[in-house]
Design an enzyme around this catalytic site. Structure first.
Site, PDB file in Angstrom:
ATOM      1  N   LYS A  75     -46.764 -12.026 -10.808  1.00 44.53           N
ATOM      2  CA  LYS A  75     -45.678 -12.358  -9.888  1.00 44.53           C
ATOM      3  C   LYS A  75     -45.781 -13.795  -9.369  1.00 44.53           C
ATOM      4  O   LYS A  75     -46.788 -14.469  -9.580  1.00 44.53           O
ATOM      5  CB  LYS A  75     -45.629 -11.329  -8.747  1.00 44.53           C
ATOM      6  CG  LYS A  75     -45.395  -9.897  -9.243  1.00 44.53           C
ATOM      7  CD  LYS A  75     -43.987  -9.670  -9.772  1.00 44.53           C
ATOM      8  CE  LYS A  75     -43.819  -8.521 -10.750  1.00 44.53           C
ATOM      9  NZ  LYS A  75     -44.033  -7.180 -10.270  1.00 44.53           N
TER      10      LYS A  75
HETATM   11  C1  LIG Z   1     -43.974  -5.656 -10.476  1.00 43.72           C
HETATM   12  C2  LIG Z   1     -42.839  -4.825  -9.987  1.00 43.72           C
HETATM   13  C3  LIG Z   1     -43.032  -3.774  -9.090  1.00 43.72           C
HETATM   14  C4  LIG Z   1     -44.390  -3.240  -8.740  1.00 43.72           C
HETATM   15  O1  LIG Z   1     -45.234  -4.098  -8.134  1.00 43.72           O
HETATM   16  P1  LIG Z   1     -46.752  -3.622  -7.892  1.00 43.72           P
HETATM   17  O2  LIG Z   1     -47.240  -4.611  -6.886  1.00 43.72           O
HETATM   18  O3  LIG Z   1     -47.443  -3.720  -9.210  1.00 43.72           O
HETATM   19  O4  LIG Z   1     -46.715  -2.243  -7.362  1.00 43.72           O
HETATM   20  C5  LIG Z   1     -41.926  -3.125  -8.583  1.00 43.72           C
HETATM   21  N1  LIG Z   1     -40.698  -3.478  -8.947  1.00 43.72           N
HETATM   22  C6  LIG Z   1     -40.456  -4.456  -9.833  1.00 43.72           C
HETATM   23  C7  LIG Z   1     -39.052  -4.801 -10.180  1.00 43.72           C
HETATM   24  C8  LIG Z   1     -41.521  -5.136 -10.403  1.00 43.72           C
HETATM   25  O5  LIG Z   1     -41.295  -6.084 -11.322  1.00 43.72           O
END
Ligand SMILES: *Cc1c(COP(=O)(O)O)cnc(C)c1O
Length: 387
Positions: free
Chosen positions: A185
């Site tokens: 992210k």
């Molecule tokens: C990465 C992601 C998540 C989950 O994030 P985590 O921190 O791994 O739980 C949820 N929604 C979307 C759209 C994502 O890309």
């Protein structure tokens, strides 16, 4: 064009500042949730202009606690886009609620306003829009549809730090916003997440739920400011962030805008390069909002090509270029096929999107030559694969 480079789909931007910040914390006395975590919460709150932030160990955990505090429970319905990661549907099911899938817009990958209208029923308790790739959804229209119906809006802002909608930061527009600090992210702590909300009572309850339903956190319990006493006031979870994660997050937050600028420059270069290429479609960008550029999706004009998306990705891989697909529609997964009655034909835009979408590398350490290499190879593959 021969393979002369290896370009991964993603590289986290972890530099000396992040490592130093983490080491300083690891050498100190407190490793789990404590002062660094609270400092990171304040940092995010100030950056996005929200009232409360609750740091947890994932965005999924943030969304789970969000559903709990707004009161989603057994037999309630929660509307989510079909083009989605696993999290939203999963936390609905865990709360005994029914995930109601809605089709997306072809132009943006965001949940379609008409699909929401169609999906709303007397049982609808919440909607979890995903700001796909970072570009915010039609939030005013979503809030307009849900207002006065007792439907809560929980933004899945996993892609949307930093994104803006009509001048406000994504994640602060609905009732609760959930961010992810997962490795890929735009700001990473390895694993991590945060729920932000202007509702003080929800924030307080999420703070209790994130640590076993205990009414005081461990830091207060064991430091001079607190004592040994605590109470389990409700059934909770082990969802807390650690100070080790928060220390990385704080260092990342300092360069968040810079990292975003780097992605913007890459996006501009891609947009310019692909503008005249008929085989490649791009996202439609809306004037009243900005995207974090977490993803750079392209859409293959498969009618013009001899190859499908899968082959296109394989050809790029042969040339050392890593890509990904966001996302496989939820109704296509075995779990959803087994437990629900969704049919692909009811999601024409999601099918269109899934057949064509390829996410390109976009991250601060992707240098000019790498970008040129990606662009040249994509154009070359398009030319050679023309029908
Ligand atoms: C990465 C992601 C998540 C989950 O994030 P985590 O921190 O791994 O739980 C949820 N929604 C979307 C759209 C994502 O890309």
């Amino acid at each position: 064009m021969k393979k002369n480079r290896t370009i991964p789909f993603h590289m986290p931007h972890i530099v000396n500042e992040d490592i130093d910040s983490m080491i300083e914390t690891v050498k100190g006395a407190w490793l789990t949730m404590g002062p660094k975590t609270f400092e990171f919460e304040v940092g995010i709150v100030e950056y996005i202009a929200a009232r409360n932030a609750v740091a947890v160990n994932s965005c999924t955990a943030a969304m789970h606690l969000s559903l709990r505090v707004v009161g989603v429970g057994r037999d309630d319905e929660v509307i989510i886009p079909a083009i989605n990661f696993a999290s939203a549907g999963e936390v609905c099911c865990q709360e005994g609620a029914m995930p109601i899938l809605a089709d997306v817009e072809k132009e943006s990958g965001n949940i379609h306003i008409n699909a929401i209208e169609k999906a709303i029923s007397r049982k609808t308790k919440a909607i979890i829009p995903v700001h796909y790739g970072g570009q915010p959804c039609e939030m005013d229209m979503i809030l307009g549809l849900t207002k006065d119906k007792g439907i809560y809006v929980i933004e899945d802002a996993a892609h949307a730090l930093p994104s803006t909608y009509k001048g406000r930061k994504a994640g602060t527009i609905g009732d609760i916003g959930c961010f992810s600090f997962y490795a890929t992210k735009t700001l990473t702590t390895g694993e991590g997440g945060m729920a932000v909300t202007d509702n003080d009572e929800w924030a307080e309850r999420m703070r209790i739920l994130r640590l076993h339903g205990i009414s005081k956190d461990a830091w207060k319990r064991y430091s001079d400011e607190g004592d040994w006493y605590y109470e389990i006031v409700e059934l909770g979870y082990k969802y807390n962030m650690t100070d080790i994660q928060a220390a990385i997050g704080l260092a990342q937050l300092k360069k968040l805008e810079w990292m975003w600028e780097q992605r913007c420059k890459i996006a501009e270069k891609y947009i310019e390069a692909f503008a005249g290429i008929e085989e490649i479609g791009l996202l439609t960008l809306r004037e009243d909002r900005s995207t974090s550029w977490h993803l750079f999706p392209i859409f293959l004009n498969i009618e013009m090509l001899k190859i499908d998306r899968k082959t296109f990705i394989e050809l790029l891989k042969e040339r050392g270029i890593g890509t990904s697909v966001h996302f496989i529609p939820l109704y296509r997964h075995p779990f959803y096929r087994k437990n629900f009655n969704y049919e692909a034909k009811d999601f024409p835009n999601s099918e269109w999107f899934y057949e064509r979408e390829v996410s390109l590398p976009i991250y601060p350490s992707l240098n000019e030559e790498d970008q040129d290499y990606v662009i040249e190879n994509i154009i070359d593959i398009c030319k050679k694969s023309r029908r």
